[in-house]
Every structure is written in structure tokens, then in C-alpha cells.
Enzyme design. Structure first.
Site, PDB file in Angstrom:
ATOM      1  N   ASN A  59       0.857  -1.191   0.000  1.00 54.87           N
ATOM      2  CA  ASN A  59       0.000   0.000   0.000  1.00 54.87           C
ATOM      3  C   ASN A  59       0.889   1.236   0.000  1.00 54.87           C
ATOM      4  O   ASN A  59       2.112   1.127   0.034  1.00 54.87           O
ATOM      5  CB  ASN A  59      -0.972  -0.020   1.189  1.00 54.87           C
ATOM      6  CG  ASN A  59      -0.236  -0.083   2.512  1.00 54.87           C
ATOM      7  OD1 ASN A  59       0.466   0.849   2.876  1.00 54.87           O
ATOM      8  ND2 ASN A  59      -0.360  -1.202   3.219  1.00 54.87           N
ATOM      9  N   PRO A  99      -3.541 -11.491  10.690  1.00 54.72           N
ATOM     10  CA  PRO A  99      -3.903 -11.215  12.083  1.00 54.72           C
ATOM     11  C   PRO A  99      -4.138  -9.720  12.268  1.00 54.72           C
ATOM     12  O   PRO A  99      -3.437  -8.907  11.655  1.00 54.72           O
ATOM     13  CB  PRO A  99      -2.660 -11.666  12.871  1.00 54.72           C
ATOM     14  CG  PRO A  99      -1.555 -11.718  11.877  1.00 54.72           C
ATOM     15  CD  PRO A  99      -2.171 -11.998  10.544  1.00 54.72           C
ATOM     16  N   PHE A 131      -4.846   3.790  14.487  1.00 54.82           N
ATOM     17  CA  PHE A 131      -5.172   4.785  13.467  1.00 54.82           C
ATOM     18  C   PHE A 131      -6.299   4.221  12.603  1.00 54.82           C
ATOM     19  O   PHE A 131      -6.418   3.005  12.444  1.00 54.82           O
ATOM     20  CB  PHE A 131      -3.954   5.071  12.568  1.00 54.82           C
ATOM     21  CG  PHE A 131      -3.005   6.080  13.154  1.00 54.82           C
ATOM     22  CD1 PHE A 131      -2.135   5.723  14.167  1.00 54.82           C
ATOM     23  CD2 PHE A 131      -2.985   7.395  12.688  1.00 54.82           C
ATOM     24  CE1 PHE A 131      -1.256   6.648  14.715  1.00 54.82           C
ATOM     25  CE2 PHE A 131      -2.112   8.334  13.229  1.00 54.82           C
ATOM     26  CZ  PHE A 131      -1.250   7.955  14.246  1.00 54.82           C
ATOM     27  N   ILE A 136      -3.400  -6.954  14.419  1.00 59.74           N
ATOM     28  CA  ILE A 136      -2.449  -6.734  15.516  1.00 59.74           C
ATOM     29  C   ILE A 136      -3.075  -5.840  16.585  1.00 59.74           C
ATOM     30  O   ILE A 136      -3.057  -6.150  17.771  1.00 59.74           O
ATOM     31  CB  ILE A 136      -1.138  -6.119  14.967  1.00 59.74           C
ATOM     32  CG1 ILE A 136      -0.603  -6.980  13.824  1.00 59.74           C
ATOM     33  CG2 ILE A 136      -0.108  -5.974  16.076  1.00 59.74           C
ATOM     34  CD1 ILE A 136       0.536  -6.363  13.037  1.00 59.74           C
ATOM     35  N   LYS A 147       8.468 -18.185  -9.337  1.00 62.58           N
ATOM     36  CA  LYS A 147       7.796 -17.067 -10.016  1.00 62.58           C
ATOM     37  C   LYS A 147       6.652 -17.574 -10.913  1.00 62.58           C
ATOM     38  O   LYS A 147       6.838 -18.522 -11.690  1.00 62.58           O
ATOM     39  CB  LYS A 147       8.825 -16.310 -10.870  1.00 62.58           C
ATOM     40  CG  LYS A 147       8.265 -15.030 -11.415  1.00 62.58           C
ATOM     41  CD  LYS A 147       9.247 -14.332 -12.320  1.00 62.58           C
ATOM     42  CE  LYS A 147       8.505 -13.305 -13.151  1.00 62.58           C
ATOM     43  NZ  LYS A 147       9.274 -12.869 -14.300  1.00 62.58           N
ATOM     44  N   LYS A 165     -14.907   1.235  14.025  1.00 61.12           N
ATOM     45  CA  LYS A 165     -13.593   0.589  14.153  1.00 61.12           C
ATOM     46  C   LYS A 165     -13.102   0.622  15.590  1.00 61.12           C
ATOM     47  O   LYS A 165     -12.551  -0.350  16.088  1.00 61.12           O
ATOM     48  CB  LYS A 165     -12.599   1.316  13.232  1.00 61.12           C
ATOM     49  CG  LYS A 165     -11.354   0.540  12.983  1.00 61.12           C
ATOM     50  CD  LYS A 165     -10.564   1.088  11.829  1.00 61.12           C
ATOM     51  CE  LYS A 165     -11.205   0.776  10.492  1.00 61.12           C
ATOM     52  NZ  LYS A 165     -10.418   1.205   9.354  1.00 61.12           N
ATOM     53  N   LYS A 220     -12.127  -2.736  17.461  1.00 66.22           N
ATOM     54  CA  LYS A 220     -10.728  -3.001  17.834  1.00 66.22           C
ATOM     55  C   LYS A 220     -10.498  -2.845  19.334  1.00 66.22           C
ATOM     56  O   LYS A 220      -9.471  -3.249  19.839  1.00 66.22           O
ATOM     57  CB  LYS A 220      -9.795  -2.060  17.083  1.00 66.22           C
ATOM     58  CG  LYS A 220     -10.021  -2.052  15.585  1.00 66.22           C
ATOM     59  CD  LYS A 220      -8.812  -2.476  14.839  1.00 66.22           C
ATOM     60  CE  LYS A 220      -9.066  -2.428  13.350  1.00 66.22           C
ATOM     61  NZ  LYS A 220      -7.986  -3.032  12.597  1.00 66.22           N
TER      62      LYS A 220
HETATM   63  O1  C5P Z   1      -8.819  -2.122   9.903  1.00 65.37           O
HETATM   64  P1  C5P Z   1      -7.862  -1.049   9.576  1.00 65.37           P
HETATM   65  O2  C5P Z   1      -6.675  -1.525   8.796  1.00 65.37           O
HETATM   66  O3  C5P Z   1      -8.450   0.187   8.967  1.00 65.37           O
HETATM   67  O4  C5P Z   1      -7.335  -0.560  11.028  1.00 65.37           O
HETATM   68  C1  C5P Z   1      -6.379   0.411  11.195  1.00 65.37           C
HETATM   69  C2  C5P Z   1      -5.670   0.258  12.504  1.00 65.37           C
HETATM   70  O5  C5P Z   1      -5.486  -1.103  12.838  1.00 65.37           O
HETATM   71  C3  C5P Z   1      -4.254   0.817  12.431  1.00 65.37           C
HETATM   72  O6  C5P Z   1      -3.907   1.274  13.723  1.00 65.37           O
HETATM   73  C4  C5P Z   1      -3.433  -0.383  12.011  1.00 65.37           C
HETATM   74  O7  C5P Z   1      -2.067  -0.250  12.396  1.00 65.37           O
HETATM   75  C5  C5P Z   1      -4.121  -1.482  12.761  1.00 65.37           C
HETATM   76  N1  C5P Z   1      -4.095  -2.802  12.101  1.00 65.37           N
HETATM   77  C6  C5P Z   1      -3.365  -3.823  12.663  1.00 65.37           C
HETATM   78  N2  C5P Z   1      -3.383  -5.071  12.076  1.00 65.37           N
HETATM   79  C7  C5P Z   1      -4.083  -5.299  10.961  1.00 65.37           C
HETATM   80  C8  C5P Z   1      -4.828  -4.260  10.375  1.00 65.37           C
HETATM   81  C9  C5P Z   1      -4.795  -3.017  10.953  1.00 65.37           C
HETATM   82  O8  C5P Z   1      -2.703  -3.608  13.684  1.00 65.37           O
HETATM   83  N3  C5P Z   1      -4.077  -6.492  10.403  1.00 65.37           N
END
Ligand code: C5P
Length: 398
Positions: A208, A303, A324, A305, A286, A338, A342
Site C-alpha cells: 500500500n 492477524p 489509526f 495486531i 515465479k 472501528k 478493535k
Molecule cells: O482495519 P484497519 O486496517 O483500517 O485498522 C487500522 C488500525 O489497525 C491501524 O492502527 C493499524 O495499524 C491497525 N491494524 C493492525 N493489524 C491489521 C490491520 C490493521 O494492527 N491487520
């Protein structure tokens, strides 16, 4: 501060008068101060007033025989425990960023092996100019510390960022640079930054646009306040902030493992743009392009995190977990759901529909149990300073 040797370089700006107060603070704290006055600095403050405060001659000329005999420019730069440039004008910053050494001040700055702090002061347009910001990035990448500038009314009648930080603020930054404990000394902060790369095969990956700039700015602000920082970053090209423990990873799974290994922590900031999915069974060889056949992939979930760390039992969970939410649409609405999903303590919602990813600015709304706090559009470094200030208050008041 007692017994330390400070070299202060006074550039040419109206804020030079504040440097006299700064010298007074250093002297009161028992430090020795040597002052280098640039020729434009001498238009604003006199060598006599500086010398009366430092109790030393004022150093002004690179090619002055008396000065060189008393205290050569190399000695002047090497004898210092800390060099402070206050005010740091746009011109001085430009010279420093490019390694110019055409007068005593810039020669001392190029020759020193001591930590250097700058306190910029200039007109707001000059501060915001792309050239100044480019020079600032180069200086920060070189490990030079910055204090301010502050926002406010300026001598030229304009309003904005460009006022030199107040002497007491520069003084406490100097204390921290000299190893005095900061407000986060003894705290361990764990953070993630940058994108992840999820392999498709050994040569291709899904990524990304995250540059890691916001994360790097947060890490630098944490270090400045004395924290021990475990900085787990995906592949980025932004320079690694000085004084942190950097762990480089590529995939979300590796990032998760590194986060778990870095626990326990007092706080965790998850600024990484982690890929939500990875290719199930990425190939070992490849993938070949075959006529008429398009590849198709199946994905599996990475996962989460942030959610996993937020869900840890109290004894293992960092006291403050910050996430974030980068959104392109319905920013606040999505961020609210979110935050619940989370279960983190603070969620910093940001609109990434413009050039936030990879850009210099960010616009944040903080969602916490205190409600929603929208911040103005700010430079990512200022976002970092504000976040770390609030985090410091939360950790030290709990
Ligand atoms: O679900 P989304 O990607 O929008 O969530 C954003 C937040 O979750 C950010 O703080 C990002 O670092 C964290 N995140 C994470 N592990 C993931 C996806 C997002 O820690 N697999």
C-alpha cells in the site's frame, strides 16, 4: 547542566534577543557558555551584552587571528557538550543542510561531534516554503534536534508558525539532549509503522502507499521525551529516527510476531498500514505468464495486531493502546465502528482521500472515552508532537 559546556550560535533574527535570556538560564544552571555571533546576528544583539552574560569573549570571525589563537574554530566545536543554534534562520538551516562552511558559525556546525539543537525563527511563509521544509527534513535525518517554531504573532505583522520557542522550552530540550531524564524516561513504548508487503510469489507482492512518515515522526517525538521505543516497521525509505530500537519486517505476520516479542510495554501505537489480507499459499517460484490464462488468487485474513493487543488480559496489555483509522469516505462513522471493533483506547481517524499517504500533512480526529477531538490540518511532525504530549499526560497521570 552543571559543569556542561554549551556553544550557542546566534543567527540574525529579531528573536536573537531571546538568546540572551537563554544564556542567562544556562549560566544560572551552572553551565559554561560560549557564544558564536553571525554577522547578521550582530545586527540584532551586541557582542558586549552577550559577553557580559557569558563571561567570555564572543566569537565572530573565522579568520580572526586573536580568536583563532585563543580558541580555534575546531576547539570551539569540539569542546562543547551541546551546540544550540538560536535563532536558526532559514539561511543558517539551508547552509547546515548542505554542509556549507563559509563563516565561523557554519564551520563550527560542520566540525562538531556534539549533539546539535536548532530553534528556528523566521517569517511564516519562509518557514512553510518547500525549500525550508526540505532542509529541515535533511537536518532531522542527520540527527539534528529541533525545538519549535511556535505559532503566534510575528514581528513582521503576520501570524503563523515561525516564532522562536521560548528560552525555558529550549533550555529543557537542552537538558534532555544532555541526558537529563525526560517525562517518558523509564517508559517503554511499542509502535508499528509503514506498510506491509504480502508476497504473491518470490518477486511480486501486495503493498500500500504508506510512507511511514507519520510513524517515524511519532518515534522521534517519543525519543525526545526520553522513552525507550521499540519501532517495528514495514519496508520504508524514510530515515530511521535516532535513538530507537528498530525492528524491520515485511509481512503482517512478521509484524505481529515482532510486536508480541517486544511486549511488555507501557503504551502501544499502531501507525502501520497493515495489509488486511494475504495471498493464501504464495508460490515458491515465479508465476509464469501463460497465453490466455489469467492468474487468480485466493486470500486469507491477516492477524489484526491492534485488535489482538487490545484484547490481551490487563496484566499483559499496554496501559494505553492507540490505533489509526485511515479512511477515504465516511471517515468518522467508520472510525467509530472501528474503535468499538478493535477495542483500543484512542483511535486517530484520518482522511486519506487526498495526498495524506506519503504526504507531509495529516488531519486527525481523536476518538477516546472523552469524546471526539478534531485537530486542524498539521504537519505530520506537529501531529506527532501533539499525540506524544497527550500520551505523556495520560501515562504520567495514571
Ligand atoms: O482495519 P484497519 O486496517 O483500517 O485498522 C487500522 C488500525 O489497525 C491501524 O492502527 C493499524 O495499524 C491497525 N491494524 C493492525 N493489524 C491489521 C490491520 C490493521 O494492527 N491487520
Amino acid at each position: 547542566m552543571n559543569g556542561k559546556s554549551i556553544t550557542i550560535i546566534i543567527g540574525g533574527g529579531i528573536a536573537a534577543y531571546k538568546s540572551l535570556e537563554l544564556i542567562r538560564l544556562f549560566k544560572k544552571a551552572g553551565a559554561g557558555v560560549r557564544a558564536v555571533l553571525t554577522s547578521s546576528g550582530a545586527e540584532f544583539v551586541t557582542p558586549l551584552s552577550i559577553s557580559a552574560l557569558t563571561g567570555e569573549p564572543v566569537y565572530q570571525n573565522l579568520f580572526d587571528l586573536d580568536d583563532e589563537a585563543n580558541m580555534g574554530h575546531i576547539q570551539l566545536s569540539r569542546s562543547a557538550d551541546l551546540v544550540i543554534v538560536a535563532p536558526a534562520t532559514a539561511d543558517l538551516m539551508a547552509k547546515m543542510a548542505h554542509g556549507l562552511a563559509n563563516d565561523l558559525a557554519t564551520t563550527v556546525l560542520l566540525a562538531t561531534d556534539a549533539p546539535v539543537l536548532i530553534a528556528p525563527a523566521m517569517n511564516v511563509r519562509m518557514w512553510e516554503h518547500a525549500a525550508t521544509q526540505r532542509n529541515l527534513s535533511a537536518l532531522e535525518a542527520d540527527g539534528i534536534g529541533r525545538i519549535g517554531p511556535d505559532e503566534g504573532d510575528m514581528a513582521c505583522g503576520e501570524f503563523g508558525f515561525g516564532r522562536m520557542a521560548e528560552p525555558d522550552v529550549i533550555f529543557s530540550a537542552a537538558q534532555t539532549a544532555l541526558g537529563a531524564p525526560g517525562p517518558l524516561t523509564g517508559k517503554h513504548i511499542l509502535m508499528t509503522s509503514g506498510p506491509t508487503h504480502e508476497p504473491i510469489d518470490p518477486v511480486r507482492y501486495i503493498a500500500n502507499r504508506s510512507s511511514g512518515r507519520q510513524g517515524a515522526a511519532i518515534a522521534a517525538a517519543l525519543v525526545k521525551r526520553g522513552a525507550r521505543v521499540s519501532y517495528i516497521t514495514g519496508p520504508v525509505t524514510v530515515p530511521t529516527p535516532k535513538g530507537i530500537d528498530e525492528i524491520r519486517v515485511e509481512t503482517a505476520k512478521q509484524m505481529f510476531d515482532a510486536v508480541k516479542a517486544a511486549l511488555p510495554a507501557d503504551a502501544a501505537i499502531f501507525a502501520a498500514a497493515v495489509a488486511d489480507w494475504r495471498v493464501d499459499c504464495a508460490g515458491d517460484t515465479k508465476l509464469k505468464k501463460e497465453k490466455g490464462a489469467l492468474p487468480s488468487f485466493s486470500f486469507c485474513e491477516n492477524p489484526d495486531i491492534l485488535a489482538s493487543i487490545s484484547a490481551l488480559p490487563k496484566a499483559e496489555r499496554p496501559a494505553l493502546v492507540v490505533g489509526f483509522a485511515a479512511e477515504t469516505d465516511n471517515v468518522l462513522q467508520n472510525a467509530r465502528t472501528k474503535k468499538i471493533r478493535k477495542n483500543c483506547d484512542w483511535l486517530l481517524a484520518n482522511d486519506v482521500s487526498g495526498d495524506v499517504m506519503g504526504g507531509a500533512n495529516n488531519q486527525i480526529t481523536v476518538l477516546s472515552d472523552k469524546g471526539e477531538d478534531p485537530w486542524p490540518i498539521m504537519d505530520k511532525k506537529d501531529v506527532a508532537t501533539r499525540l506524544v504530549k497527550q500520551l505523556t499526560e495520560a501515562l504520567t497521570n495514571s
